[in-house]
Design a protein around this motif. Structure first.
Motif, PDB file in Angstrom:
ATOM      1  N   SER A   1       1.827  94.898  49.068  1.00 13.66           N
ATOM      2  CA  SER A   1       2.702  93.849  49.600  1.00 13.66           C
ATOM      3  C   SER A   1       1.913  92.582  49.914  1.00 13.66           C
ATOM      4  O   SER A   1       2.406  91.466  49.712  1.00 13.66           O
ATOM      5  N   ASP A   2       0.679  92.757  50.428  1.00 19.59           N
ATOM      6  CA  ASP A   2      -0.134  91.598  50.803  1.00 19.59           C
ATOM      7  C   ASP A   2      -0.721  90.895  49.583  1.00 19.59           C
ATOM      8  O   ASP A   2      -0.905  89.676  49.588  1.00 19.59           O
ATOM      9  N   SER A   3      -1.013  91.677  48.542  1.00 21.64           N
ATOM     10  CA  SER A   3      -1.724  91.108  47.397  1.00 21.64           C
ATOM     11  C   SER A   3      -0.822  90.812  46.202  1.00 21.64           C
ATOM     12  O   SER A   3      -1.121  89.922  45.397  1.00 21.64           O
ATOM     13  N   TYR A   4       0.214  91.588  46.040  1.00 17.28           N
ATOM     14  CA  TYR A   4       1.167  91.393  44.943  1.00 17.28           C
ATOM     15  C   TYR A   4       2.559  91.207  45.538  1.00 17.28           C
ATOM     16  O   TYR A   4       2.727  90.962  46.720  1.00 17.28           O
ATOM     17  N   SER A   5       3.541  91.368  44.682  1.00 18.69           N
ATOM     18  CA  SER A   5       4.917  91.440  45.168  1.00 18.69           C
ATOM     19  C   SER A   5       5.154  92.842  45.722  1.00 18.69           C
ATOM     20  O   SER A   5       4.707  93.835  45.120  1.00 18.69           O
ATOM     21  N   PRO A   6       5.835  92.978  46.849  1.00 14.83           N
ATOM     22  CA  PRO A   6       6.097  94.321  47.396  1.00 14.83           C
ATOM     23  C   PRO A   6       6.909  95.182  46.439  1.00 14.83           C
ATOM     24  O   PRO A   6       6.874  96.404  46.515  1.00 14.83           O
ATOM     25  N   GLY A   7       7.615  94.537  45.504  1.00 11.36           N
ATOM     26  CA  GLY A   7       8.416  95.285  44.549  1.00 11.36           C
ATOM     27  C   GLY A   7       7.597  96.083  43.553  1.00 11.36           C
ATOM     28  O   GLY A   7       8.135  96.925  42.834  1.00 11.36           O
ATOM     29  N   GLU A   8       6.272  95.821  43.498  1.00 11.33           N
ATOM     30  CA  GLU A   8       5.401  96.587  42.606  1.00 11.33           C
ATOM     31  C   GLU A   8       5.437  98.071  42.950  1.00 11.33           C
ATOM     32  O   GLU A   8       5.119  98.918  42.115  1.00 11.33           O
ATOM     33  N   LEU A   9       5.798  98.379  44.189  1.00 16.47           N
ATOM     34  CA  LEU A   9       5.814  99.775  44.631  1.00 16.47           C
ATOM     35  C   LEU A   9       6.751 100.609  43.777  1.00 16.47           C
ATOM     36  O   LEU A   9       6.429 101.755  43.426  1.00 16.47           O
ATOM     37  N   ALA A  10       7.918 100.079  43.438  1.00 16.60           N
ATOM     38  CA  ALA A  10       8.902 100.857  42.680  1.00 16.60           C
ATOM     39  C   ALA A  10       9.809  99.909  41.894  1.00 16.60           C
ATOM     40  O   ALA A  10      10.897  99.550  42.355  1.00 16.60           O
ATOM     41  N   PRO A  11       9.402  99.498  40.713  1.00 17.95           N
ATOM     42  CA  PRO A  11      10.253  98.622  39.893  1.00 17.95           C
ATOM     43  C   PRO A  11      11.525  99.347  39.462  1.00 17.95           C
ATOM     44  O   PRO A  11      11.564 100.573  39.362  1.00 17.95           O
ATOM     45  N   ALA A  12      12.556  98.573  39.187  1.00 15.04           N
ATOM     46  CA  ALA A  12      13.798  99.127  38.636  1.00 15.04           C
ATOM     47  C   ALA A  12      13.781  98.940  37.120  1.00 15.04           C
ATOM     48  O   ALA A  12      13.142  98.018  36.604  1.00 15.04           O
ATOM     49  N   THR A  13      14.457  99.827  36.429  1.00 13.89           N
ATOM     50  CA  THR A  13      14.558  99.723  34.970  1.00 13.89           C
ATOM     51  C   THR A  13      16.017  99.577  34.578  1.00 13.89           C
ATOM     52  O   THR A  13      16.848 100.422  34.941  1.00 13.89           O
ATOM     53  N   VAL A  14      16.323  98.497  33.873  1.00 15.51           N
ATOM     54  CA  VAL A  14      17.686  98.228  33.419  1.00 15.51           C
ATOM     55  C   VAL A  14      17.759  98.529  31.925  1.00 15.51           C
ATOM     56  O   VAL A  14      16.966  98.005  31.136  1.00 15.51           O
ATOM     57  N   VAL A  15      18.696  99.380  31.542  1.00 17.62           N
ATOM     58  CA  VAL A  15      18.885  99.748  30.140  1.00 17.62           C
ATOM     59  C   VAL A  15      20.291  99.333  29.710  1.00 17.62           C
ATOM     60  O   VAL A  15      21.260  99.568  30.451  1.00 17.62           O
ATOM     61  N   VAL A  16      20.398  98.714  28.531  1.00 17.51           N
ATOM     62  CA  VAL A  16      21.711  98.317  28.020  1.00 17.51           C
ATOM     63  C   VAL A  16      21.855  98.770  26.567  1.00 17.51           C
ATOM     64  O   VAL A  16      20.864  98.877  25.832  1.00 17.51           O
ATOM     65  N   ASP A  17      23.088  99.039  26.201  1.00 19.93           N
ATOM     66  CA  ASP A  17      23.437  99.360  24.813  1.00 19.93           C
ATOM     67  C   ASP A  17      24.038  98.094  24.207  1.00 19.93           C
ATOM     68  O   ASP A  17      25.142  97.679  24.582  1.00 19.93           O
TER      69      ASP A  17
ATOM     70  N   LEU B   1      19.460 100.374  22.059  1.00 17.35           N
ATOM     71  CA  LEU B   1      19.110 100.503  23.476  1.00 17.35           C
ATOM     72  C   LEU B   1      17.896  99.643  23.805  1.00 17.35           C
ATOM     73  O   LEU B   1      16.847  99.741  23.146  1.00 17.35           O
ATOM     74  N   GLN B   2      18.061  98.799  24.824  1.00 15.98           N
ATOM     75  CA  GLN B   2      16.978  97.944  25.283  1.00 15.98           C
ATOM     76  C   GLN B   2      16.734  98.198  26.768  1.00 15.98           C
ATOM     77  O   GLN B   2      17.675  98.431  27.525  1.00 15.98           O
ATOM     78  N   SER B   3      15.474  98.138  27.181  1.00 15.79           N
ATOM     79  CA  SER B   3      15.147  98.329  28.598  1.00 15.79           C
ATOM     80  C   SER B   3      14.345  97.145  29.120  1.00 15.79           C
ATOM     81  O   SER B   3      13.591  96.510  28.380  1.00 15.79           O
ATOM     82  N   TYR B   4      14.539  96.873  30.409  1.00 22.38           N
ATOM     83  CA  TYR B   4      13.845  95.783  31.092  1.00 22.38           C
ATOM     84  C   TYR B   4      13.319  96.319  32.426  1.00 22.38           C
ATOM     85  O   TYR B   4      14.096  96.869  33.222  1.00 22.38           O
ATOM     86  N   GLU B   5      12.034  96.165  32.655  1.00 21.27           N
ATOM     87  CA  GLU B   5      11.464  96.579  33.943  1.00 21.27           C
ATOM     88  C   GLU B   5      11.510  95.404  34.903  1.00 21.27           C
ATOM     89  O   GLU B   5      10.936  94.342  34.625  1.00 21.27           O
ATOM     90  N   VAL B   6      12.211  95.606  36.019  1.00 24.61           N
ATOM     91  CA  VAL B   6      12.456  94.528  36.981  1.00 24.61           C
ATOM     92  C   VAL B   6      11.666  94.796  38.254  1.00 24.61           C
ATOM     93  O   VAL B   6      11.770  95.884  38.843  1.00 24.61           O
ATOM     94  N   THR B   7      10.880  93.821  38.676  1.00 25.84           N
ATOM     95  CA  THR B   7      10.119  93.932  39.922  1.00 25.84           C
ATOM     96  C   THR B   7      10.772  93.043  40.975  1.00 25.84           C
ATOM     97  O   THR B   7      10.970  91.846  40.747  1.00 25.84           O
ATOM     98  N   PHE B   8      11.104  93.625  42.120  1.00 20.77           N
ATOM     99  CA  PHE B   8      11.737  92.865  43.201  1.00 20.77           C
ATOM    100  C   PHE B   8      10.687  92.071  43.968  1.00 20.77           C
ATOM    101  O   PHE B   8       9.490  92.400  43.945  1.00 20.77           O
ATOM    102  N   ASN B   9      11.149  91.048  44.682  1.00 19.63           N
ATOM    103  CA  ASN B   9      10.227  90.277  45.517  1.00 19.63           C
ATOM    104  C   ASN B   9      10.271  90.721  46.973  1.00 19.63           C
ATOM    105  O   ASN B   9       9.737  90.047  47.863  1.00 19.63           O
ATOM    106  N   ILE B  10      10.938  91.855  47.222  1.00 15.56           N
ATOM    107  CA  ILE B  10      10.988  92.441  48.567  1.00 15.56           C
ATOM    108  C   ILE B  10      10.742  93.941  48.437  1.00 15.56           C
ATOM    109  O   ILE B  10      10.638  94.475  47.336  1.00 15.56           O
ATOM    110  N   ASN B  11      10.624  94.601  49.563  1.00  8.49           N
ATOM    111  CA  ASN B  11      10.463  96.049  49.577  1.00  8.49           C
ATOM    112  C   ASN B  11      11.626  96.690  48.819  1.00  8.49           C
ATOM    113  O   ASN B  11      12.785  96.496  49.170  1.00  8.49           O
ATOM    114  N   PRO B  12      11.346  97.444  47.751  1.00 10.15           N
ATOM    115  CA  PRO B  12      12.434  98.021  46.952  1.00 10.15           C
ATOM    116  C   PRO B  12      13.260  99.070  47.692  1.00 10.15           C
ATOM    117  O   PRO B  12      14.289  99.508  47.180  1.00 10.15           O
ATOM    118  N   TYR B  13      12.815  99.464  48.896  1.00  8.04           N
ATOM    119  CA  TYR B  13      13.578 100.422  49.690  1.00  8.04           C
ATOM    120  C   TYR B  13      14.425  99.730  50.765  1.00  8.04           C
ATOM    121  O   TYR B  13      15.160 100.398  51.486  1.00  8.04           O
TER     122      TYR B  13
END
Length: 730
Positions: A438-454, A487-499
């Protein structure tokens, strides 16, 4: 059967044989725990999404461990070389269940520097393991990493403080969190068992001042625990149930708290009857007759309430149902068989040195010693309370309602959290790793979300729309499935705590945004062509599932307990106000718990699963005390006026209910000694609720309502001639 010269020994022998046979033939439940069991149904959107990601995008599949390397003064080239060495080592010699590892050792050192945090202090090395890998295996893998790095650099980076200029390593992400969560409960069962036994023993000694009487309830509870453990182990071994360490820990507390209460209910009656009967056998028969119904009814109330958790969709709730209900059922049987048999064996000696005797026995003993007879005095406090609730019922009722209403009002201000990291101690490995990220990167690095679309073959790029969302920090390059080009996927990193709640709330927004982009490309049935996976999506589904279970289970518990009360008391009126007082005290306990946790302990939010856990325990256990006291009043009102029956009933039961309540609250407070915030919060709120039931609801509010209602309290039950005479006098 429990009082005969031979049969009482037969009962004791049966319990000993059962305990020995089950212990040596069946596995202990602690050896069959599954701490990585899924909490969500298989059809949950996040579960479906994660399965799709695992099948179509294998490089993204698995459980990630985030190896967080950090040096406060800045990582050196030598540090990065060590990271590359570990990458090569794990590639050449994969860990058990290792599924994917980015080949950092193949990246030129200058290029690797580009992945170091902007302040130059931190580097995150992801490592993936196969889905459903046992936590024990993950823990051993982390130990292997620690040993390899320690041997290589000469110091243990796991123990180097993160604010040090030496190289430190922390493992966070889902793997680190899972291992730490299991570690917190490792040995907790034994610690809780030991602490609870000592606590109950000390409280019983202080209350009854009899060493033997303090031990007898513990013997009963101990045998119940010994019998319950292998039965649960057998069921888990055959796949009939799934148990985890958290359920076993809380089961231990519940068993000793509620079990001791049942023993005290019987002991209090036995002590009273020993003052009326010279024969200890006749005294036990009378005591058993008076208390067995209330004990059985109380036990069934808890068993049925806990079994309702079987209908829960949330796994943690579901896993609690069988261990809790079975342990209480076995404890109830022990209280109705083993404990009476033990008391029958020891008789009056159970209460030494304060031995209860009949008046004739006291007179004979006093005459032999040449002393005056000491008359037994009823509890002054119990008599005073009985007088107050029958002479000033409105004052008592209004005072209690005002207090409870104010406290219950605070329950509406409670904020809930689904952030598991916040329940960990600050010095836990995974939490420290998250703080570094959180101090060095974005806190969202802890658990990125993955968006998949058809995309249905259409040219669509969601990256710009995803990057435009306020909550998104970065979006990785689009990845196309090798087996299905649509099928396409996108890894999304949040700028806040993902929890955090804000991140959890964004999941529907992400899904809606993706559906909108698909609609813009004239793609039909877009609601079936968007999937969002990852820990944040899992927490979103957890919240929805928990709330759905609350909405379903709480009414079921209320209905079932109401029916039990109706069957036992045969009074609609009593059923209504007994349930009403317990529900009100639950909300008051939640409100008071929030006041203490938020305003005095600095807690920003409580864990989202606590309301249902607390409701199940407080309503079921609260009705225990209701049943015990009201059954006493019900018996006495057959032979005396209602108000006198209330006074006598309150005086008779106030002592044992107070003792039982103190012990039960104390046992739940033991949970607050563990370094796990969810158990601290649950233990505190439940203990507060039990104390409210013990010192306000049971002695004051319920008797006052009964006194105010008079004969209407028993409607539609029949009224005795004595009650009719009393009513005529008023």
């Amino acid at each position: 059967m429990m009082t005969g010269k031979t049969s009482r020994w037969a009962v004791i022998a049966a319990w000993i044989i059962a305990a020995i046979a089950l212990t040596f033939t069946l596995p202990a439940v602690n050896d069959r725990t599954a701490n990585n069991a899924s909490d969500l149904p298989e059809d949950s959107p996040s579960v479906v999404a994660d399965e799709l990601i695992k099948e179509e995008f294998p490089n993204f599949s698995g459980i990630p461990a985030l190896l967080t390397w950090h040096r406060e003064g800045g990582l050196t080239e030598a540090d990065l070389a060590e990271i590359q060495y570990l990458s090569k080592e794990l590639t050449d010699n994969p860990l058990t269940q290792q599924s994917f590892l980015p080949p950092l050792h193949e990246i030129p050192l200058p290029a690797l520097k580009g992945s170091v945090s902007e302040d130059g202090t931190t580097f995150v090395q992801p490592l993936f393991f196969k889905e459903n890998t046992e936590t024990e295996i993950l823990e051993k893998n982390l130990e292997s990493i620690n040993e390899a790095v320690t041997e290589r650099i000469g110091t243990d980076p796991f123990n180097v403080p993160t604010d040090s200029n030496e190289l430190s390593l922390r493992v966070t992400g889902p793997v680190g969190i899972s291992v730490d969560a299991t570690g917190l409960f490792s040995g907790a069962d034994f610690k809780l068992l030991l602490a609870t036994v000592i606590l109950v023993l000390v409280v019983l000694l202080l209350i009854y001042r009899s060493p033997l009487l303090a031990i007898i309830p513990l013997i009963g509870v101990g045998f119940a625990y010994i019998v319950t453990s292998p039965i649960l182990g057998f069921m888990a071994d055959h796949g009939w149930i799934t148990v985890d360490s958290q359920a076993i820990s809380i089961m231990t507390v519940l068993l000793f708290g509620a079990g001791t209460d049942y023993c005290l209910f019987l002991i209090s009656h036995y002590r009273s009857e020993l003052r009326n009967h010279e024969s200890k056998r006749e005294a036990m028969i009378a005591a058993f007759k008076d208390s067995s119904g209330a004990i059985a009814m109380s036990g069934l109330t808890i068993v049925i309430s806990l079994l309702t958790l079987l209908v829960a969709k949330y796994g943690a709730y579901h896993r609690f149902a069988v261990p809790f209900s079975l342990s209480i059922l076995i404890m109830m049987l022990a209280a109705l068989t083993l404990v009476p048999a033990l008391l029958s064996v020891f008789g009056r000696a159970s209460f030494f040195p304060i031995v209860p005797r009949t008046t004739e026995m006291e007179e004979a003993r006093a005459k032999k010693k040449g002393k005056a007879v000491k008359k037994h005095k009823e509890g002054r406090i119990g008599n005073w309370i009985g007088h107050i609730v029958t002479t000033k019922p409105w004052t008592v009722i209004l005072t209690c309602l005002i207090i409870f209403s104010v406290l219950a009002g605070y329950s509406s201000q409670i904020k809930y959290s689904y952030d598991i990291l916040s329940s960990f101690p600050e010095d836990m490995n995974s939490r420290e790793g998250y703080s570094v990220i959180s101090d060095s990167y974005s806190p969202g690095e802890l658990a990125p979300a993955t968006v998949v679309v058809d995309t249905d073959g259409e040219e669509i790029d969601l990256a710009p729309a995803l990057k435009g969302m306020d909550i998104v920090e970065t979006v990785a390059d689009q990845v196309t499935s090798k087996s299905n080009k649509d099928l396409q996927s996108y890894e999304v990193t949040f700028n806040i705590n993902p929890y955090d709640i804000e991140a959890i709330d964004s999941i529907p927004e992400i899904r809606t945004m993706a559906e909108k982009e698909l609609k813009a490309a004239n793609i039909s049935s877009v609601d079936e062509k968007v999937w969002v996976g990852g820990q944040t999506a899992t927490q979103f589904d957890k919240r929805d599932t928990v709330k759905s279970d609350e909405f379903m289970i709480i009414p079921i518990i209320i209905v079932l307990i109401s029916l039990l009360l109706l069957a036992y008391l045969r009074s609609v009126t009593a059923m209504v106000y007994l349930m009403g007082t317990v529900i009100l005290s639950f909300f008051a306990a939640m409100g008071l718990g929030w006041i203490i946790l938020h305003y005095f302990m600095g807690v920003d939010a409580i864990e989202g699963t606590i309301p249902l856990y607390s409701f199940v325990f407080l309503v079921a256990l609260g009705e225990d005390y209701n049943i015990f006291m009201v059954s006493s009043i019900w018996r006495k009102k057959e032979t005396m006026p209602i108000k006198q029956a209330i006074r006598k009933g309150v005086a008779e039961t106030s002592g044992v209910i107070t003792s039982a309540g103190i012990i039960l609250a104390a046992t739940f407070s033991v949970l607050a000694t563990l370094p796990i915030q969810v158990l601290v919060q649950f233990g505190l709120i439940t203990a507060l609720g039990v104390l409210m039931d013990t010192f306000i609801v049971r002695p004051f509010l319920v008797p006052a309502i009964t006194s105010l209602l008079g004969r209407r309290a028993f409607w539609p039950g029949k009224v005795t001639n004595q009650e009719e005479k009393e009513q005529a006098n008023y």
